[in-house]
Design an enzyme around this catalytic site. Structure first.
Site, PDB file in Angstrom:
ATOM      1  N   TYR A   1       0.645  -6.178   6.403  1.00 50.15           N
ATOM      2  CA  TYR A   1      -0.609  -5.996   5.677  1.00 50.15           C
ATOM      3  C   TYR A   1      -1.235  -7.358   5.405  1.00 50.15           C
ATOM      4  CZ  TYR A   1       2.263  -6.427   1.304  1.00 50.15           C
ATOM      5  OH  TYR A   1       3.129  -6.829   0.311  1.00 50.15           O
ATOM      6  N   CYS A   2      -2.566  -7.375   5.303  1.00 46.88           N
ATOM      7  CA  CYS A   2      -3.343  -8.606   5.128  1.00 46.88           C
ATOM      8  C   CYS A   2      -2.920  -9.673   6.138  1.00 46.88           C
ATOM      9  CB  CYS A   2      -3.215  -9.137   3.697  1.00 46.88           C
ATOM     10  SG  CYS A   2      -4.469 -10.375   3.256  1.00 46.88           S
TER      11      CYS A   2
END
Length: 279
Positions: free
Chosen positions: A148-149
């Site tokens: 994620y990110c």
């Protein structure tokens, strides 16, 4: 890395430690705080500052996340899981903050020539390498696909991401921010964000390409180093390295100028979240 080391070597390092205030400290306050420090450090009214912070069960979304077609459904899911949802003012996408995640912000004054964006990232990467050098594990900075990110300065060990870095530039101040997954399950955090995107995007076509998350590519430092690390352990490592890179390290609080500036910056963060409807 010489330029990154030069950036870490400051005449003074002020430390503002808010890592123990998590339960009583709203993550919106943190982003207002870093903007305040950018102005004071950038104007020369405060020395280079390292701020540490921990927040309990908070999902921090990026601006692009607010454009998800079924955002409300995704946010409702996160709230049902016991998480507060806010939107930050720096780049990136959704991340998880909880009692096992230490956030470190390094706030530098921009020199006359300015601080190249990669130099800021390299300084944080070097600091983390120094903090955990005794484990003899290679800490890489490269995008970990499936995390994620994701970003080009994801920090990983053996292909598993444990940290992400972002930057905020404001009024001649530069805040380099990192979230470090110190303990707990990195893959469980990633599974939560995966479920969020599954609900908030579904099969809808979007202009922006959101990450396809594979939870197994994320882990905590405790998992990767086979060590029972605590937030306090990592704080001690941080202080030791900052002390080694400065002639004067001291614990500090906001100065009078910063106390005056802070309410305005905090209000801007609040208004941004009110506009988006997350608070």
């Amino acid at each position: 890395m010489n330029e990154a080391l030069n950036l870490l070597c400051q005449p003074q390092w002020r430390v503002i430690d808010q890592s123990a205030a998590g339960m009583h400290f709203n993550a919106l306050e943190s982003f207002g705080m870093d903007d305040t420090l950018c102005e004071s450090v950038g104007s020369g009214e405060a020395p280079a500052t390292a701020r540490t912070w921990v927040h309990h069960n908070t999902i921090v979304l990026g601006i692009q996340d607010t454009r998800l077609p079924f955002l409300t459904e995704g946010v409702q899911f996160l709230e049902q899981q016991g998480y507060r949802v806010i939107v930050r003012n720096s780049g990136g996408l959704a991340v998880v903050l909880d009692e096992g995640v230490l956030n470190i912000s390094l706030i530098f004054p921009e020199a006359e020539k300015g601080i190249d964006i990669n130099r800021g990232y390299d300084a944080m990467w070097l600091l983390i390498q120094e903090m955990f050098s005794d484990f003899n594990e290679t800490i890489e900075a490269k995008e970990i696909v499936g995390s994620y990110c994701p970003g080009s300065y994801d920090l990983s060990i053996n292909g598993k991401k444990f940290a992400g870095i972002s930057q905020r530039r404001l009024r001649k101040g530069v805040a380099v921010q990192i979230y470090l997954c110190v303990n707990g399950s990195g893959s469980a955090r990633a599974q939560l964000i995966k479920q969020f995107y599954d609900l908030a995007k579904k099969e809808e076509e979007t202009k922006f390409i959101y990450p396809q998350i594979f939870p197994e590519v994320m882990a905590s430092l405790s998992e990767l180093l086979s060590a029972e690390l605590t937030i306090a352990d990592v704080m001690l490592r941080l202080l030791q390295r900052l002390k080694a890179n400065s002639s004067f390290l001291f614990n500090g609080q906001l100065n009078p100028l910063e106390l005056e500036l802070y309410p305005g910056y905090f209000q801007r963060v609040v208004e941004r979240n009110e506009k988006i409807g997350t608070i």
